[in-house]
Design a protein around this motif. Structure first.
Motif, PDB file in Angstrom:
ATOM      1  N   GLY A   1      23.955  54.539  77.320  1.00 20.24           N
ATOM      2  CA  GLY A   1      24.652  53.631  76.422  1.00 20.24           C
ATOM      3  C   GLY A   1      24.656  54.146  74.993  1.00 20.24           C
ATOM      4  O   GLY A   1      25.669  54.045  74.289  1.00 20.24           O
ATOM      5  N   LEU A   2      23.538  54.722  74.556  1.00 17.22           N
ATOM      6  CA  LEU A   2      23.451  55.285  73.207  1.00 17.22           C
ATOM      7  C   LEU A   2      24.392  56.468  73.045  1.00 17.22           C
ATOM      8  O   LEU A   2      25.059  56.620  72.015  1.00 17.22           O
ATOM      9  CB  LEU A   2      22.011  55.709  72.914  1.00 17.22           C
ATOM     10  N   LEU A   3      24.451  57.309  74.057  1.00 18.59           N
ATOM     11  CA  LEU A   3      25.350  58.466  74.016  1.00 18.59           C
ATOM     12  C   LEU A   3      26.803  58.017  73.937  1.00 18.59           C
ATOM     13  O   LEU A   3      27.616  58.610  73.219  1.00 18.59           O
ATOM     14  CB  LEU A   3      25.122  59.360  75.241  1.00 18.59           C
ATOM     15  N   GLU A   4      27.122  56.958  74.665  1.00 24.04           N
ATOM     16  CA  GLU A   4      28.485  56.442  74.650  1.00 24.04           C
ATOM     17  C   GLU A   4      28.823  55.873  73.271  1.00 24.04           C
ATOM     18  O   GLU A   4      29.947  56.045  72.770  1.00 24.04           O
ATOM     19  CB  GLU A   4      28.653  55.361  75.719  1.00 24.04           C
ATOM     20  N   ASN A   5      27.837  55.236  72.636  1.00 30.86           N
ATOM     21  CA  ASN A   5      28.056  54.704  71.291  1.00 30.86           C
ATOM     22  C   ASN A   5      28.389  55.822  70.306  1.00 30.86           C
ATOM     23  O   ASN A   5      29.312  55.695  69.487  1.00 30.86           O
ATOM     24  CB  ASN A   5      26.813  53.956  70.807  1.00 30.86           C
ATOM     25  N   THR A   6      27.625  56.905  70.365  1.00 35.69           N
ATOM     26  CA  THR A   6      27.886  58.017  69.439  1.00 35.69           C
ATOM     27  C   THR A   6      29.197  58.699  69.766  1.00 35.69           C
ATOM     28  O   THR A   6      29.913  59.164  68.870  1.00 35.69           O
ATOM     29  CB  THR A   6      26.727  59.037  69.483  1.00 35.69           C
ATOM     30  N   ARG A   7      29.524  58.764  71.033  1.00 34.74           N
ATOM     31  CA  ARG A   7      30.794  59.379  71.439  1.00 34.74           C
ATOM     32  C   ARG A   7      31.975  58.590  70.866  1.00 34.74           C
ATOM     33  O   ARG A   7      32.926  59.161  70.335  1.00 34.74           O
ATOM     34  CB  ARG A   7      30.870  59.450  72.964  1.00 34.74           C
ATOM     35  N   LYS A   8      31.892  57.286  70.951  1.00 35.24           N
ATOM     36  CA  LYS A   8      32.962  56.439  70.417  1.00 35.24           C
ATOM     37  C   LYS A   8      33.040  56.553  68.892  1.00 35.24           C
ATOM     38  O   LYS A   8      34.127  56.547  68.312  1.00 35.24           O
ATOM     39  CB  LYS A   8      32.732  54.984  70.812  1.00 35.24           C
ATOM     40  N   ALA A   9      31.876  56.658  68.265  1.00 33.28           N
ATOM     41  CA  ALA A   9      31.833  56.680  66.795  1.00 33.28           C
ATOM     42  C   ALA A   9      32.523  57.897  66.210  1.00 33.28           C
ATOM     43  O   ALA A   9      33.126  57.818  65.131  1.00 33.28           O
ATOM     44  CB  ALA A   9      30.386  56.619  66.319  1.00 33.28           C
TER      45      ALA A   9
END
Length: 290
Positions: free
Chosen positions: A271-279
């Protein structure tokens, strides 16, 4: 469980004179050595039995029996005779570009393969657990090692770890002085001789932090300060000052630690990786994220 020959070759410059005598004999006569007792090897080399035990421990083996076991495993490999600098290709400044591509790629792959023989799974596991449990992680690197430190910080920041990197002594010492027993200081120095790293880790150790080091295999001042020692090896010839294949092995170890920490908390970390990817997606022309 191989790596006896590679460990000896990498550690040669750091061995004491009497240990070096035994090491040279083993390298010249590995097949004979595996059949010898400590007593017989001591007699053949003219050293004490204690010297052979010390050599085994200098190589981070439990004793002479483990050293022999690793030699047996080396000899069982079809290419055991190439487990030295001859396995690396000389980088030619003249010649075909295709030859350059092949040589550098070959040496990078060989260094990673050789590192597998000296990288302790137990120490890797301890490092992963220490990083996972740390309140704060400070990673130190100078020169070429600063690239490794930067890669470490970038990766672990993506999974919301409090991670700071410093690339000069003043910055490193400042961070180290404010660490606690709940923190980790990670020192990167292939030679293990970088004075700024030694001093910075000494400050961090005095502060109570857990010390993890990533150096070349063998005894050196940087790993001597460590609670957890991670080793790489690169016996490449020729262009040593450029830190070519050795840098690849260090980056490989960082990747291992990174995925190891992710594995401990896979669902939340994804989930954290997905957050940074979106950012960062908006900064990419085609919307893809590296």
């Amino acid at each position: 469980m191989h790596g006896g020959l590679i460990s000896i070759k990498e550690a040669l410059p750091t061995l004491k004179p009497q240990e070096r005598i035994v090491a040279d004999f083993i390298l010249a006569h590995p097949e004979q050595t595996v059949k010898l007792s400590v007593q017989k090897l001591a007699k053949l080399t003219g050293v004490s039995e204690a010297t052979i035990i010390r050599l085994s421990r200098s190589l981070h083996f439990k004793g002479f029996q483990e050293l022999k076991m690793r030699l047996v495993a080396d000899l069982a490999q079809p290419t055991w005779a190439l487990q030295d600098t001859e396995a690396y290709q000389e980088i030619q400044v003249e010649g075909l570009t295709s030859t350059l591509i092949d040589s550098i790629s070959h040496n990078n792959m060989q260094s990673i393969q050789d590192t597998l023989a000296v990288l302790s799974a137990k120490e890797v596991e301890r490092a992963i657990e220490a990083i996972e449990g740390a309140r704060k992680i400070c990673v130190f690197g100078i020169g070429a090692s600063a690239i490794i430190a930067q890669d470490f910080m970038q990766k672990f920041s993506r999974i919301d770890r409090w991670c700071e990197a410093a690339y000069d002594f003043n910055s490193q010492a400042t961070l180290a002085a404010n660490l606690t027993e709940h923190d980790v200081a990670f020192g990167v120095s292939y030679s293990g001789q970088t004075e700024d790293i030694i001093q910075s880790l000494a400050v961090a150790k005095e502060s109570g932090a857990t010390i993890i080091t990533l150096t070349k295999f063998g005894s050196n001042p940087v790993s001597g300060l460590a609670d957890i020692k991670l080793f790489t090896t690169s016996l490449e010839k020729g262009i040593r000052s450029s830190a070519t294949a050795s840098r690849i092995t260090q980056l490989n170890v960082i990747d291992i630690l990174y995925v190891g920490v992710i594995r401990l908390n896979f669902e939340s970390t994804v989930g954290l990786l997905e957050n940074t990817r979106k950012a960062v997606r908006s900064s990419k022309r085609d919307g893809n994220v590296e």
